[in-house]
Enzyme design. Structure first.
Site, short mmCIF file in Angstrom:
data_model
loop_
_atom_site.label_atom_id
_atom_site.label_comp_id
_atom_site.label_asym_id
_atom_site.label_seq_id
_atom_site.Cartn_x
_atom_site.Cartn_y
_atom_site.Cartn_z
N LYS A 78 9.45 -0.82 6.86
CA LYS A 78 10.40 -0.98 5.92
C LYS A 78 11.01 0.28 5.32
O LYS A 78 10.30 1.38 5.34
CB LYS A 78 9.91 -1.65 4.71
CG LYS A 78 10.84 -2.39 3.86
CD LYS A 78 10.12 -3.31 2.72
CE LYS A 78 11.08 -4.05 1.72
NZ LYS A 78 10.36 -4.79 0.88
N SER A 153 12.18 -9.65 0.16
CA SER A 153 13.04 -8.51 0.77
C SER A 153 12.65 -7.68 1.90
O SER A 153 13.30 -7.05 2.54
CB SER A 153 13.09 -7.26 -0.42
OG SER A 153 11.75 -6.82 -0.71
N SER A 177 7.61 -10.31 -1.44
CA SER A 177 8.53 -9.93 -0.48
C SER A 177 7.91 -9.74 0.91
O SER A 177 8.62 -9.29 1.79
CB SER A 177 9.15 -8.43 -0.83
OG SER A 177 9.98 -8.87 -2.04
#
EC number: 6.3.5.7
Length: 487
Positions: A78, A153, A177
């Site tokens: 990420k 996310s 997330s």
């Protein structure tokens, strides 16, 4: 090399060690898959193709190294995990040119284990969102249906893994997330116990809530990644000084006899979509068939979780993001005429709407006259939520429930209604407040939507091994989802 797309991380590792494949072949296959799918899925902010191929060739020349558990495996991370020499943007314009001079602890551990980092995954800006539509760069799509969101996310990580662009990815989980996009995209995602994985090198959103965790296509692959990144980091004050368990050994369980599985009644109440409940109930029935004893439990303060979470998370975000001021690093407005202008215009243009919304709300709840009414009260309720979990887990070994109340929704459907978007995390955020581990795994496709449904397993502190043992058995008894329909 298209046959590699269906292979698990563990299978690829065996083929590499047996010299039936070269690292270069595996990396080239992933890069080709990225080239084919990325125009439609939009899962990655950046791809480090040349660096990955250079590393692969050097590894092939040196030969297989069995002592490195991820030798030659292409992964992504990420884009809020610092990567030395590679931009780390957090999905935000304000960090569009930020290039860290060090690797995050978890990234360094992956590299030490022999992994090849081939890309940085897209995300909601500063991890603030539930759909990966808040990125300053692109909106990621769900590989099962390109008109649907992947969740957030860590939606870029989930979509990347599901689209077979890499064999695993690291996401972060502040309020669900990792687990929520894993559910919506049909992959396995683990949020570890707070403190099990070092947060050093992760750009903070909510410091008391954030945790780094693995996202993969199988439970075994997930355990392999956690085995590498878990462990004490003396440079991180939130890292717990305790040895990581042998997560792979936990996968040897043959039944669930003697295991108590709790069903929190609040997770199976009104508001849960019918097709999600049906798929999750079927999975629970399989747990019972495997020998588990089902027990109904209560989490009486869970109805306050969303309010509690957003007060605490936004307060911490307003503090953490104060450093992005246009002075030291990051985006600086060229329209500024004085110091105040630098602050105001750089932050106004550098941050997106959702980030600005959360900073303002966080600043408000911490302000004089409102701290006691909001932040202090939320901290007190947080303790009650944690005590609910601990009490329930005294009766049970794990708790189970849906990871998301619905399957993936349409792109753009909730962007104009932030409050409704916040409700999409209703089953995940309380676990972050309690600091406990949770794992989401796919248990089928919705009967009406034909989109993935994820079941969430919640456990005791530092007992990820039990979550893996249960998830592994359930995975064996559950029909695999197959190739995403949108690709």
């Amino acid at each position: 090399m298209s046959f590699l797309y269906d292979k698990s991380l563990s299978e690829i590792r065996s083929l590499l060690l047996a010299k039936e494949l070269t690292v270069t072949e595996v990396v080239e296959a992933c890069l080709k898959r990225i080239e084919e799918t990325e125009p439609s899925v939009q899962a990655l902010i950046s791809v480090q193709a040349e660096e990955a191929l250079e590393q692969a060739r050097a590894m092939d020349e040196a030969g297989p190294n069995e002592s490195k558990p991820l030798w030659g495996i292409p992964l992504t991370v990420k884009d809020l995990l610092c990567t030395k020499g590679t931009k780390t943007t957090c999905g935000s314009k304000i960090l569009e040119n930020f290039e860290p001079f060090y690797d995050a602890f978890a990234v360094a551990k992956l590299k030490e284990a022999g992994a090849v980092i081939i890309g940085k995954a897209n995300m909601d800006e500063f991890a603030m969102g539930s759909s990966t539509e808040n990125s300053a760069y692109k909106a990621t799509k769900n590989p099962w249906d390109l008109n649907k969101v992947p969740g957030g996310s860590s939606g870029g990580s989930a979509a990347c893994v599901t689209a077979s662009q890499a064999f695993g990815s690291l996401g972060t989980d502040t309020g669900g997330s990792i687990r929520q996009p894993a559910s919506l995209c049909g992959c396995v995602g683990l949020k570890p116990t707070y403190g099990l994985v070092s947060r050093r090198g992760m750009v903070a959103y909510g410091s008391s809530l954030d945790q780094i965790g693995p996202m993969t296509r199988s439970v075994e692959d997930n355990a392999r990644l956690l085995q590498v990144i878990a462990g004490h980091d003396e440079k991180d004050s939130t890292s717990v000084d305790a040895p990581a368990a042998d997560y792979l050994a936990a996968l040897n369980r043959t039944d669930l006899k003697g295991l108590n599985v709790g069903l929190p009644k609040e997770f199976w109440a009104e508001g849960l979509d019918g097709e999600v409940e049906s798929a999750c109930r079927a999975a629970v029935a399989k747990l019972e068939e495997l020998g588990a004893e089902l027990v109904e439990v209560e989490l009486p303060h869970s109805s306050y979780a969303i309010a509690t979470y957003y007060i605490i998370a936004m307060a911490e975000a307003s503090s953490n993001l104060a450093r992005f001021d246009g002075v030291r690093y990051g985006y600086r407005s060229d329209e500024a005429e004085n110091l105040l202008d630098i602050y105001v215009k750089s932050r106004s243009k550098g941050f997106g709407d959702e980030v600005q919304r959360r900073i303002m709300l966080g600043t408000y709840v911490l302000s004089s006259g409102y701290y006691d009414a909001y932040y202090k009260k939320a901290a007190q309720v947080r303790r009650l939520i944690r005590e609910d979990y601990l009490k329930a887990l005294e009766q049970c070994d794990v708790l189970v429930g849906p990871a998301s109340p619905v399957t993936a929704w349409n792109v753009g459907e909730l962007t104009s209604d932030p409050l409704k978007m916040y409700l999409m995390d209703i089953y995940t955020i309380s676990l972050n407040l309690a600091g406990l581990p949770g794992l989401s795994l796919p248990v089928g496709l919705g009967a009406d939507s034909n989109m993935p449904v994820g079941l969430q397993l919640l456990g005791k502190e530092f007992d990820e091994a039990t979550l893996y043992s249960v998830a592994s058995l359930l995975e064996e008894k559950t029909e695999q989802l197959g190739t995403p329909a949108g690709l």
